[in-house]
Each structure stands twice: as C-alpha cells, then as structure tokens.
Motif scaffolding. Sequence first.
Motif, PDB file in Angstrom:
ATOM      1  N   ILE A 505     -33.087 -10.111  48.190  1.00 26.81           N
ATOM      2  CA  ILE A 505     -32.728 -10.059  46.774  1.00 26.81           C
ATOM      3  C   ILE A 505     -32.617 -11.457  46.177  1.00 26.81           C
ATOM      4  CG2 ILE A 505     -30.997  -9.227  45.137  1.00 26.81           C
ATOM      5  CD1 ILE A 505     -32.830  -7.102  46.466  1.00 26.81           C
ATOM      6  N   ARG A 506     -32.398 -12.480  47.009  1.00 21.43           N
ATOM      7  CA  ARG A 506     -32.404 -13.853  46.486  1.00 21.43           C
ATOM      8  C   ARG A 506     -33.720 -14.144  45.776  1.00 21.43           C
ATOM      9  NH1 ARG A 506     -30.078 -14.202  51.516  1.00 21.43           N
ATOM     10  NH2 ARG A 506     -28.024 -15.181  51.670  1.00 21.43           N
ATOM     11  N   ALA A 507     -34.824 -13.644  46.344  1.00 19.41           N
ATOM     12  CA  ALA A 507     -36.139 -13.903  45.751  1.00 19.41           C
ATOM     13  C   ALA A 507     -36.291 -13.198  44.412  1.00 19.41           C
ATOM     14  CB  ALA A 507     -37.239 -13.461  46.716  1.00 19.41           C
ATOM     15  N   VAL A 508     -35.716 -12.017  44.275  1.00 24.01           N
ATOM     16  CA  VAL A 508     -35.743 -11.322  42.991  1.00 24.01           C
ATOM     17  C   VAL A 508     -34.985 -12.149  41.951  1.00 24.01           C
ATOM     18  CG1 VAL A 508     -35.070  -9.231  41.757  1.00 24.01           C
ATOM     19  CG2 VAL A 508     -35.931  -9.066  44.104  1.00 24.01           C
ATOM     20  N   LYS A 509     -33.811 -12.610  42.309  1.00 26.96           N
ATOM     21  CA  LYS A 509     -32.983 -13.384  41.378  1.00 26.96           C
ATOM     22  C   LYS A 509     -33.615 -14.726  41.033  1.00 26.96           C
ATOM     23  CE  LYS A 509     -28.634 -11.214  42.800  1.00 26.96           C
ATOM     24  NZ  LYS A 509     -27.314 -11.401  43.473  1.00 26.96           N
ATOM     25  N   HIS A 510     -34.501 -15.210  41.923  1.00 26.78           N
ATOM     26  CA  HIS A 510     -35.218 -16.453  41.649  1.00 26.78           C
ATOM     27  C   HIS A 510     -36.063 -16.323  40.380  1.00 26.78           C
ATOM     28  CE1 HIS A 510     -37.371 -20.157  42.493  1.00 26.78           C
ATOM     29  NE2 HIS A 510     -38.530 -19.506  42.436  1.00 26.78           N
ATOM     30  N   HIS A 511     -36.447 -15.086  40.039  1.00 17.02           N
ATOM     31  CA  HIS A 511     -37.243 -14.835  38.847  1.00 17.02           C
ATOM     32  C   HIS A 511     -36.383 -14.374  37.674  1.00 17.02           C
ATOM     33  CE1 HIS A 511     -40.100 -14.558  42.211  1.00 17.02           C
ATOM     34  NE2 HIS A 511     -40.984 -14.990  41.348  1.00 17.02           N
ATOM     35  N   MET A 512     -35.096 -14.648  37.749  1.00 16.74           N
ATOM     36  CA  MET A 512     -34.172 -14.219  36.709  1.00 16.74           C
ATOM     37  C   MET A 512     -33.315 -15.400  36.259  1.00 16.74           C
ATOM     38  SD  MET A 512     -33.052 -10.510  38.354  1.00 16.74           S
ATOM     39  CE  MET A 512     -32.940  -9.583  36.830  1.00 16.74           C
ATOM     40  N   GLN A 513     -32.728 -15.263  35.093  1.00 15.71           N
ATOM     41  CA  GLN A 513     -31.838 -16.281  34.558  1.00 15.71           C
ATOM     42  C   GLN A 513     -30.393 -15.845  34.756  1.00 15.71           C
ATOM     43  OE1 GLN A 513     -32.250 -19.382  33.095  1.00 15.71           O
ATOM     44  NE2 GLN A 513     -30.018 -19.449  33.130  1.00 15.71           N
ATOM     45  N   ARG A 514     -29.576 -16.712  35.337  1.00 18.73           N
ATOM     46  CA  ARG A 514     -28.149 -16.416  35.459  1.00 18.73           C
ATOM     47  C   ARG A 514     -27.453 -16.948  34.205  1.00 18.73           C
ATOM     48  NH1 ARG A 514     -25.266 -18.158  40.825  1.00 18.73           N
ATOM     49  NH2 ARG A 514     -25.948 -20.206  40.104  1.00 18.73           N
ATOM     50  N   THR A 515     -26.739 -16.066  33.552  1.00 15.29           N
ATOM     51  CA  THR A 515     -26.112 -16.395  32.282  1.00 15.29           C
ATOM     52  C   THR A 515     -24.627 -16.038  32.331  1.00 15.29           C
ATOM     53  OG1 THR A 515     -28.177 -15.895  31.119  1.00 15.29           O
ATOM     54  CG2 THR A 515     -26.163 -15.975  29.791  1.00 15.29           C
ATOM     55  N   ALA A 516     -23.778 -16.927  31.844  1.00 10.93           N
ATOM     56  CA  ALA A 516     -22.357 -16.620  31.704  1.00 10.93           C
ATOM     57  C   ALA A 516     -22.161 -15.857  30.404  1.00 10.93           C
ATOM     58  CB  ALA A 516     -21.532 -17.906  31.681  1.00 10.93           C
ATOM     59  N   VAL A 517     -21.460 -14.731  30.491  1.00 13.57           N
ATOM     60  CA  VAL A 517     -21.153 -13.955  29.290  1.00 13.57           C
ATOM     61  C   VAL A 517     -19.642 -13.863  29.143  1.00 13.57           C
ATOM     62  CG1 VAL A 517     -23.293 -12.641  29.201  1.00 13.57           C
ATOM     63  CG2 VAL A 517     -21.410 -11.807  30.606  1.00 13.57           C
ATOM     64  N   GLN A 518     -19.175 -13.946  27.922  1.00 14.41           N
ATOM     65  CA  GLN A 518     -17.750 -13.910  27.624  1.00 14.41           C
ATOM     66  C   GLN A 518     -17.497 -12.906  26.514  1.00 14.41           C
ATOM     67  OE1 GLN A 518     -17.984 -18.172  26.664  1.00 14.41           O
ATOM     68  NE2 GLN A 518     -16.247 -18.486  28.034  1.00 14.41           N
ATOM     69  N   GLY A 519     -16.439 -12.157  26.630  1.00 14.29           N
ATOM     70  CA  GLY A 519     -16.117 -11.196  25.590  1.00 14.29           C
ATOM     71  C   GLY A 519     -15.008 -10.276  26.029  1.00 14.29           C
ATOM     72  N   SER A 520     -14.837  -9.191  25.309  1.00 14.62           N
ATOM     73  CA  SER A 520     -13.790  -8.223  25.631  1.00 14.62           C
ATOM     74  C   SER A 520     -14.250  -7.336  26.780  1.00 14.62           C
ATOM     75  CB  SER A 520     -13.486  -7.363  24.409  1.00 14.62           C
ATOM     76  OG  SER A 520     -14.582  -6.494  24.148  1.00 14.62           O
ATOM     77  N   PRO A 521     -13.316  -6.713  27.490  1.00 18.39           N
ATOM     78  CA  PRO A 521     -13.713  -5.776  28.543  1.00 18.39           C
ATOM     79  C   PRO A 521     -14.629  -4.668  28.046  1.00 18.39           C
ATOM     80  CG  PRO A 521     -11.401  -6.333  28.776  1.00 18.39           C
ATOM     81  CD  PRO A 521     -11.854  -6.944  27.482  1.00 18.39           C
ATOM     82  N   ASN A 522     -14.388  -4.179  26.818  1.00 18.47           N
ATOM     83  CA  ASN A 522     -15.233  -3.109  26.288  1.00 18.47           C
ATOM     84  C   ASN A 522     -16.674  -3.574  26.081  1.00 18.47           C
ATOM     85  OD1 ASN A 522     -13.630  -0.722  26.062  1.00 18.47           O
ATOM     86  ND2 ASN A 522     -12.492  -1.675  24.397  1.00 18.47           N
ATOM     87  N   LEU A 523     -16.836  -4.752  25.509  1.00 19.12           N
ATOM     88  CA  LEU A 523     -18.191  -5.224  25.230  1.00 19.12           C
ATOM     89  C   LEU A 523     -18.919  -5.651  26.494  1.00 19.12           C
ATOM     90  CD1 LEU A 523     -17.806  -7.127  21.839  1.00 19.12           C
ATOM     91  CD2 LEU A 523     -18.599  -4.807  22.283  1.00 19.12           C
ATOM     92  N   LEU A 524     -18.207  -6.245  27.454  1.00 19.62           N
ATOM     93  CA  LEU A 524     -18.869  -6.590  28.716  1.00 19.62           C
ATOM     94  C   LEU A 524     -19.234  -5.335  29.498  1.00 19.62           C
ATOM     95  CD1 LEU A 524     -18.187  -9.478  27.957  1.00 19.62           C
ATOM     96  CD2 LEU A 524     -17.557  -9.885  30.334  1.00 19.62           C
ATOM     97  N   THR A 525     -18.445  -4.287  29.362  1.00 19.39           N
ATOM     98  CA  THR A 525     -18.812  -3.002  29.959  1.00 19.39           C
ATOM     99  C   THR A 525     -20.097  -2.478  29.337  1.00 19.39           C
ATOM    100  OG1 THR A 525     -16.524  -2.423  30.510  1.00 19.39           O
ATOM    101  CG2 THR A 525     -18.091  -0.599  30.263  1.00 19.39           C
ATOM    102  N   ALA A 526     -20.210  -2.590  28.025  1.00 17.85           N
ATOM    103  CA  ALA A 526     -21.417  -2.126  27.342  1.00 17.85           C
ATOM    104  C   ALA A 526     -22.638  -2.945  27.745  1.00 17.85           C
ATOM    105  CB  ALA A 526     -21.211  -2.191  25.828  1.00 17.85           C
ATOM    106  N   ILE A 527     -22.462  -4.248  27.900  1.00 13.95           N
ATOM    107  CA  ILE A 527     -23.584  -5.139  28.233  1.00 13.95           C
ATOM    108  C   ILE A 527     -24.074  -4.910  29.653  1.00 13.95           C
ATOM    109  CG2 ILE A 527     -24.184  -7.567  28.661  1.00 13.95           C
ATOM    110  CD1 ILE A 527     -22.259  -8.235  26.288  1.00 13.95           C
ATOM    111  N   THR A 528     -23.151  -4.768  30.594  1.00 11.71           N
ATOM    112  CA  THR A 528     -23.518  -4.734  32.014  1.00 11.71           C
ATOM    113  C   THR A 528     -23.710  -3.332  32.564  1.00 11.71           C
ATOM    114  OG1 THR A 528     -21.190  -4.683  32.719  1.00 11.71           O
ATOM    115  CG2 THR A 528     -22.213  -6.857  32.405  1.00 11.71           C
ATOM    116  N   GLY A 529     -23.143  -2.319  31.895  1.00 12.17           N
ATOM    117  CA  GLY A 529     -23.176  -0.980  32.465  1.00 12.17           C
ATOM    118  C   GLY A 529     -22.194  -0.796  33.595  1.00 12.17           C
ATOM    119  N   VAL A 530     -21.253  -1.716  33.741  1.00  7.41           N
ATOM    120  CA  VAL A 530     -20.229  -1.661  34.778  1.00  7.41           C
ATOM    121  C   VAL A 530     -18.864  -1.712  34.090  1.00  7.41           C
ATOM    122  CG1 VAL A 530     -19.231  -2.786  36.804  1.00  7.41           C
ATOM    123  CG2 VAL A 530     -21.720  -2.777  36.469  1.00  7.41           C
TER     124      VAL A 530
END
Length: 710
Positions: A505-530
């Motif tokens: 999976i490291r190789a998969v993430k190599h093709h992705m951008q890691r981004t810090a996201v900040q916000g309320s628990p409700n909105l981060l739940t909506a963004i991540t699906g977690v």
Amino acid sequence: MTTQTATLVPSYVQGAWWTPESSEGATPVRDANTGELLAHVSTAGLDLAGVVDYGRTVGQAGLGRLTLHQRALKLRDLAQYLNAHREELYELSYKTGATRIDSMIDVDGGIGVLFTFSSKGRRELPNSDVIVDGAAEPLSKDGSFIGEHIYTRIPGVAAQINAFNFPVWGMLEKFAPAFVAGVPTIVKPATPTGFLTEAVVRLIVDSGLLPEGSLQLISGSARNLLDVMDYRDLLSFTGSASTANRLKTHPNVIEGGVRLTVETDSLNAAILGPDAVPGTPEFEAFVKAVVTEMTVKAGQKCTAIRRTIVPQELVDDVVAAIGERITQRVVVGDPRAEGVTMGALASLEQLRDVRGAVDAMLAAGGELAYGTLDAPQVRTAHGQQAVVPDGAFMTPVVLTWSDVEAEAVHSREAFGPVTSVLGYTDLSEAIRLAAKGAGSLVATVCTNDGDTARALTVGIAGHHGRVHVLNRETARTSTGHGSPVPHLVHGGPGRAGGGEELGGIRAVKHHMQRTAVQGSPNLLTAITGVWHTGAARNTAGAPEFGGQPGVVHPFRKSLAELRIGDAFASPLRRVTREDIEDFAAKTGDTFYAHTDAAAAEANPFFPGVVAHGYLLVSWAAGLFVEPAPGPVLANYGLENLRFITPVPAGDSIRITLTAKKITPRVTDVYGEVCWDAVIQNQDGDIVATYDVLTLVEKENTTYANWPAGA
C-alpha cells in the motif's frame, strides 16, 4: 501473436493506436538471438502534450468514477485475462533473448503484481476515494476543532520510463499501484524490447476492462515528455544514472514540482559469512544464488549480484564452485533451441557495452578467473542453430581482484553475466566493501549464525533498499536475491537512485497527496467517511445516555440502511466482588489485582480489587448485542483495545457503540463495519476504548422475515 517484419511498433495514445506517417529516421529493432529485423520504432510527430492532457482529463475522469476497491477488482480481472495469453507473450519474449524461465519471471511476475495489488487494495484500503492517515488530533479543548491527514490521488498522470530488461514486469509493477490510486499511466518502454510491452498493452486494450485514458503507450523516444508535465504529475524512471541525472536537473523537476522517482545503477553485493564454509548448506545456497543472478536474463537485472564478497581464505573455493556450476548447468544460445539455459543479451549494442565494461575493469586491476570475452562458438543443438554470429551472445564471466579497494569494481557496472569475487578479512571489512557500492538496491547476507547475520545486516542496511538473509532454512523457499516482491519496497539509496517502488500500500500512497485537514468532527466525518468522536450520532438504546425514541438498533440494519454515526447506548451494569471472583475462578486468571485486596491496594494503578478488563469487554458485548438473527453475520475481532480506568466492585459500566466505518465488499453479499466502542463507568469516566469489527449483509435478506426474539 507476432510483430510484422519492418513495420512500425505503434503507440496507444488518446484512445487510439497511432504510428508516424513515415518510418524515415526510425530506430530498427532486431531479434536479440538472430539479428533478424523485427520492426522500427519512432514517435516523430507525436503530440506529447495531447497525451498528457488526455490522461489528466479523460483518464482522471474514468478512474474517478471508481472506488479504490473497484479499481483493485479490475486489476484482478485484468490479471486473469493476461494469464490466459501468457503463451503468446512467451513466444514473443524469446526474441528479446529471454529463456522460458526468464519470460516467466517477467510475464508471470508482472501478472502476479496485479494479483497482489488487487488483493491488498481490497483487504487493506477503504472502499472509498479517501484514505485516512493516522488518528485525529484534538486542536481545541472542547473537541469542536480537530485535525488529521488524508490521502487523495494526485490530479495528473503517472508517467514511467522503463529499462529494456523487464518489458512486462517493469510496466505492470508501476502501473498496478498507480491504477489502484486512481492515477492514469503513460508507459514509455525501452526501444530494444518495447515490442513486447506493446503486445501486453494491446491485450489490455482488447480486454476492455479498464476505463479509457487510464493507460497510454509511447513506443519510441519521449525526450520532451518532461517539458509538458507539471506539479500534478509523477515521473518514474528506471535506467542509467546519467539519464536520471539529466532528468533531475530538468526545470520542471527543479522549479515546476514534477514528482520524480528513479531507480538507477546498482552494484549489489552478496556477503558469505565466515561460518558458511564449503560443505555447509549455506555455501551451496550462496553459490547457487550467485550463478542464478549471473545468468537469469543473462545478468541484465538491476538486482543482479555484481560484487561477491567472501572470506579471503574462501575466494578460490567460491570461484571454483561458481565455475563448476556454470559449466555443469549453463548453456548459452537461442532460448528457442532445446537445452539452452541462458539466452542472448538484449541487443548487439548492449553486448558491446558489457564487453567494454569488463575490458575497463580488467585494465583497472581485475583478473579473469572464469569465462572469456570471446564470442561463443557458432553451434547447433539438436538440429537447431543455437548460436549465430549476429546474436548478442556472451558467456558468463567471473573476475577477481588483488586490490579489493580498486575503485572500478565498486563504481563500474557490467550489466550482463558478470560478477567480481572480493575477499575480506573480518566482518567490518565486509561491511565496508559492501558500502563502497555507494547505495544499492539489494544485498544478500548468507550465514547460519545469528550474531553474524545481525552484524552484517545492521552494518549494511543504511546503504541498501533491501537485505536478503539466506541460510539453510530459507534456501528452498526464498524468492531469491534478485526478485523484488510487490509486498516490500523496491529501491535503494545513493547510486541506486533514492526512490522506492512497490511496497504494498506504500506504493499506492506514493501516487497520492497527503493533506492535513482541519475542521469540526461533523465535517471531517463527511469528508473522510469515517465517524469522528464528537460528531452527530443517531442513537438507539437507553434514553438516559442519549438513546432517541424510535431509533432502530444498528445491528438490525443492513449495509443498505446503516449510516455512519448510527449508534447504540446501553444501560448500566453493576460489578460485584462475586462477579470478579467467579470470572477469576472460571478463566484461571487469578492475577493478584483481581483476587488479593492487600496486594491490589499496594499497586499504584489500582484502588483495590478490580474487575478483569476482559470481563468488562465480555459484559460490554452483552450490553450492546442484538440477539435475534439479523443482518449482522459475525464478529471477527477487536482492534486498538485500551484499558484506561480500573473498575472496582460496586462500580457500574455501560457502553456506547457507533458505526465508525462501513466497507462494502465489491464481490460479496456482505461488507465490514468497524464500530467505535467506548466503555464508561457510572461517573462518565472512560474505562476502555476499542473497535469492534463485524461482517454485515448488504441487504437484509437472510433473516428478513425472522421474528424478533426468535
């Protein structure tokens, strides 16, 4: 499947097969064994900017309509399709100088990468387009503002420029993780063997399995490719250090932000431990490994053993054993001829380069201990012409060095069936000699002594991307010194390029951008699906602890009905001293904190006799479970269990269970649900936290008509 003589090898770009209007100035491609003209290669007039734009638009759109799991499943289907066409590819592969075994390593190895990334992608990634990286970080005292990291796919293309030695595996090992990540690929294979890559791409296109734009092929020069790439894109290069250095200095890399990863020259080593003397299983395994790496793909492997480092007193024994094994087992010639075990180099140009490198090493102090630079004799095998003058044939060569510090042996790579045997006096010298390669992809440490294995491995690890530890226990099961596996990273520091490929999976993430996201628990739940702690819940259960009227227990919901944040809050259950003693007696867990009041009170962690943590987790299951048959099919484990607050007799516990992550399985009638579980005491203090994992039907069919309480 054949490539027509003297035709142009086509490119597949912008959704169609393309060839130049004229073959003028095209590069000829020849059968490595016979010199027969196979085709020409040219990209004169190819619109590289249009190729990249097509990937960024059409390719990105098509892949974006699929989740990570759906893309991973397509890799499985593609692998199965290619598996059915392996024989066609083997026949074509012979023309590159590859033997049947070489072709299996290349073709089957590439297909195996597709299978592996398909499996790991569906098993280890969410069925989503966002990957959460690590736990959420509280950024405010009241928990209303939090932060975490997510991975999303890069918005451009993943271009790959590959070497000639693995025209199938080299493409697929880079394509697979990029495809799972959702990034379109542009493949530029090496000219001498690119006709085999073209054949694989043609099969992939004919399969109709992939979204349009997810794979394009450039057959021929792509010198200006970097000119039309920018920060959205990634370029992965395998080849010479000199070419890699030119790429590294390109303005679009230095200033434009193109992500560049390279795999270049690598003077890999194999170190024989002092205990591995002739007659031991380790000595035999070591010699076998060296000869294998010299002769598979005619030594044209970035992972081949170039420096064979052995105790000084064993140099002659090792050279003799290598020579004997080559003499007994290696037959050079056209791999289509019966009995041949090592084919030609990829081209006459490659043969000239390898011989030139060996000549330079001999001039710098190397001595020819086995083999010759003379052309193999023209001969036939069982009526078939096995060696012809126009073939790029070379016999294996072993060099020795009186000066093991000679600069040439640690800096010059002969990319063919060549190795140098170097003697060392102690382990520190062996480590130093291995490190003089200035960064390598892989080294083998061969010993049956644990202390030696540790000293050598720790000593050289910082100079190598992979260390293969070989002894009698792994001699039969090891994948080998020169075989990167998709589960582990492939790459190395320094001279080897400093990049990493594969690695699961490291190789998969190599093709992705890691981004810090900040916000309320409700909105981060909506963004991540977690679901995040503090986000809204739809809670069934005890009203005094948040249960809402009319809300159905989440265990009664199929995946079609269940939503992130669906929860259950249990009533309290009181813990008695008798409960604790009974659990201790029945389980045999009579640890003093649960059975001896005086000893427990002397412990700084406990207020006296306390309940077993596993008793509390067991009771918690009883508090939240919905006993009637329903869409929850099985509990398959717990994760991240932590005991936080001790629970003495007289306290009570309750649990809140929240649907945290829902992962439908693409190929099954059920999916996985991860539940956030929090046990609290009567005062609201957190007693334990963990995740409960269940398998849940997608549709409530099995027990749809089962009466409640039955």
